[in-house]
Design an enzyme around this catalytic site. Structure first.
Site, short mmCIF file in Angstrom:
data_model
loop_
_atom_site.label_atom_id
_atom_site.label_comp_id
_atom_site.label_asym_id
_atom_site.label_seq_id
_atom_site.Cartn_x
_atom_site.Cartn_y
_atom_site.Cartn_z
N ASN A 7 -5.66 -4.79 -1.46
CA ASN A 7 -4.29 -4.30 -1.39
C ASN A 7 -3.33 -5.49 -1.48
OD1 ASN A 7 -1.73 -3.45 -0.34
ND2 ASN A 7 -2.72 -1.66 0.56
N ARG A 18 11.88 -14.03 -0.61
CA ARG A 18 12.62 -15.17 -1.16
C ARG A 18 13.48 -14.78 -2.37
NH1 ARG A 18 11.94 -20.83 -0.57
NH2 ARG A 18 13.75 -21.78 -1.57
N HIS A 43 0.51 0.20 -2.31
CA HIS A 43 1.02 1.31 -1.50
C HIS A 43 2.54 1.25 -1.51
CE1 HIS A 43 0.38 3.91 2.32
NE2 HIS A 43 1.55 4.17 1.79
N ARG A 45 6.31 2.30 -0.99
CA ARG A 45 7.01 3.18 -0.06
C ARG A 45 8.41 3.45 -0.58
NH1 ARG A 45 3.22 0.64 3.31
NH2 ARG A 45 2.23 2.10 4.74
N GLU A 70 -1.71 4.25 -3.41
CA GLU A 70 -1.66 5.01 -2.17
C GLU A 70 -0.23 5.42 -1.86
OE1 GLU A 70 -5.25 2.70 0.26
OE2 GLU A 70 -3.14 2.40 0.83
N HIS A 195 -8.06 0.03 6.63
CA HIS A 195 -7.06 -0.22 7.66
C HIS A 195 -7.66 -1.07 8.78
CE1 HIS A 195 -2.90 0.65 8.93
NE2 HIS A 195 -3.37 0.27 10.11
N HIS A 219 -3.89 -6.56 4.52
CA HIS A 219 -3.26 -7.43 5.50
C HIS A 219 -4.21 -8.51 6.02
CE1 HIS A 219 -0.38 -8.53 8.63
NE2 HIS A 219 -1.40 -8.56 9.47
#
Length: 242
Positions: A7, A18, A43, A45, A70, A195, A219
């Protein structure tokens, strides 16, 4: 072998912080594939705070492995996915103000909605996956709405594994996911997961989940890459997923 889909939301977050185009999202996606990853996940949003809808379209011509988008299937997301036609779409019930995904679908309550959305995607040749908690009833609901796969929401596993004091605690952390995976296999659903999976817990998870097809990791992988380098970290995951 379980496939690794990286991801790249956090790469977009760094770029956006930046302004400009450093790091270049398209170059990083290509490099991650060259390092050995078998997929790229994004993903987007509604506020486009990391991945932008324009990124999703531009990545279509860059990603040569599996391309997974996603998101919560609102009107704009559905239109994006139908335009891009990725390998896979993963439906996630995010609230618009959610910092990150924090729950799986109630596939029983939202049966009719999910069934209609999935029908639209599958008619356009897009594999569908539903983000679910490790609950056999929710897995059964995913099968009933016509999903091809589920993605197990692994936050609770990662948390409980992280505080486990012994093997018994680790086994307790993984058991609901084993049960969900067995139910999915029985129903003919493919199994993805994601996750808070990391280098610390991915090997134990992979070894205990039957028929795990794909993990989506962002992450943790990007954080680990700050220390070990992106090429090294991708291959460290691939080694643990063998």
């Amino acid at each position: 072998m379980t496939k690794l889909s990286v991801n790249i939301n956090k790469i977009a977050t760094l770029r956006n912080a930046r302004g400009g185009n450093v790091p270049n999202l398209l170059v990083v996606a290509k490099d991650i594939e060259d390092f050995g990853a078998q997929g790229i996940t994004i993903h987007p949003r509604p506020d486009e705070r990391h991945i932008r809808y324009a990124d999703a379209r531009e990545l279509k011509d860059t990603v040569m492995t599996e391309y997974n988008i996603e998101g919560n299937p609102n009107k704009n997301f559905i239109a994006l996915v139908l335009d891009v036609k990725p390998t896979q779409v993963t439906l996630v019930p995010d609230a618009e103000d959610a910092i990150t995904s924090n729950a799986g679908w109630n596939t029983i309550k939202h049966h009719d909605f999910l069934k209609d959305v999935i029908k639209t995607f599958k008619e356009n040749g897009i594999r569908t996956s539903i983000f679910v908690d490790p609950d056999t009833a929710m897995v059964e609901g995913a099968a009933k709405v016509g999903a091809d796969r589920i993605e197990l929401y692994t936050e609770s596993f990662a948390h409980n594994y992280g505080i486990a004091k012994n093997l018994e605690d680790k086994n307790a952390a993984i058991q609901p996911f084993i049960d969900a995976a067995k139910t999915a296999t029985k129903l003919g659903l493919g199994i993805n997961a994601g996750h808070d999976l990391s280098l610390d817990n991915i090997k134990f998870f992979k070894e205990n989940i039957p028929n795990l097809l794909e993990v989506s990791i962002g992450h943790a992988l990007i954080c680990e890459a700050l220390y070990f380098g992106l090429d090294n970290v991708v291959n460290m995951y691939l080694h643990k997923l063998k």
